[in-house]
Write a protein that holds these residues in place. Structure first.
Motif, PDB file in Angstrom:
ATOM      1  N   ASP A  99       0.797  -1.222   0.000  1.00 39.67           N
ATOM      2  CA  ASP A  99       0.000   0.000   0.000  1.00 39.67           C
ATOM      3  C   ASP A  99       0.834   1.278   0.000  1.00 39.67           C
ATOM      4  O   ASP A  99       0.299   2.363  -0.210  1.00 39.67           O
ATOM      5  N   LEU A 102       1.380   1.979  -4.488  1.00 42.05           N
ATOM      6  CA  LEU A 102       0.245   1.795  -5.382  1.00 42.05           C
ATOM      7  C   LEU A 102       0.572   2.359  -6.765  1.00 42.05           C
ATOM      8  O   LEU A 102       1.354   3.304  -6.893  1.00 42.05           O
ATOM      9  N   ARG A 107      -3.405  -1.692  -6.324  1.00 36.11           N
ATOM     10  CA  ARG A 107      -2.367  -2.671  -6.002  1.00 36.11           C
ATOM     11  C   ARG A 107      -1.980  -3.430  -7.268  1.00 36.11           C
ATOM     12  O   ARG A 107      -2.568  -4.451  -7.587  1.00 36.11           O
TER      13      ARG A 107
END
Length: 187
Positions: A99, A102, A107
């Motif tokens: 995370d 990104l 993702r």
């Protein structure tokens, strides 16, 4: 890049362990790995002589992902040639790390990170070569509303163009070689 991943050192799998532990797509990944060829002698020489003290490579990946299956074998080959220690973090086991990296708000894997001796991220590549990624960038810009009635149809068109750009042979691999080479030259 401002992110430090020193606490992740040793938490990943070696490239061999990653391949051995794959429950899906192992044969395809191995095929792309075995089919790798250097696009030119200059690239091979660059990686063979690439010595960046303290640098290591961390790849966020999962065996279910088609981009991982196509692209990670090339990165493995490059890191082997350069003698750069490499670890693979399974995305689902390291969502906290995923995370932080990104792509277009999502993702997307693989994420290939280059870390200095202190664990600072000094380079990033992925999830696809820039040319192959362009249709997804254009799609995301033109389709911000995931609930729009034509979102899935437009996504399918973007994915189809990505597959066309990958092609059916290994020619796309030269793009990865050049982009990773550029990153390492900048470190």
């Amino acid at each position: 890049m401002g992110v430090n991943l020193s606490e992740k050192k040793g938490q990943g799998l070696s490239p061999t362990e990653f391949v051995e532990n794959m429950t899906r797509n192992q044969e395809q990944l191995q095929q792309w790995y075995n089919q790798f060829t250097w696009p030119d002698e200059n690239s091979r020489t660059f990686f063979a002589n690439c010595r960046v003290p303290g640098i290591r490579c961390v790849i966020i990946a999962a065996d279910w992902c088609g981009d991982v299956v196509r692209n990670v074998p090339v990165v493995f080959r490059l890191m082997e040639a350069a003698g750069i220690p490499t670890e693979v973090l399974i995305m689902e086991d390291h969502l906290d790390t995923m995370d932080q990296f990104l792509t277009l708000g999502g993702r997307s894997i693989p994420v290939v990170l280059f870390l200095d001796a202190e664990g600072g991220v000094v380079g990033r590549w992925g999830p696809r070569p820039t040319y192959v990624q362009e249709p997804m960038v254009a799609f995301k810009a033109a389709n911000p509303d995931r609930e729009a009635p034509d979102y899935q149809d437009n996504l399918a068109v973007a994915r189809q163009e990505i597959m066309r750009r990958y092609g059916t042979d290994t020619s796309y691999q030269r793009l990865i070689v050049e982009e990773v080479k550029d990153i390492l030259q900048g470190i």
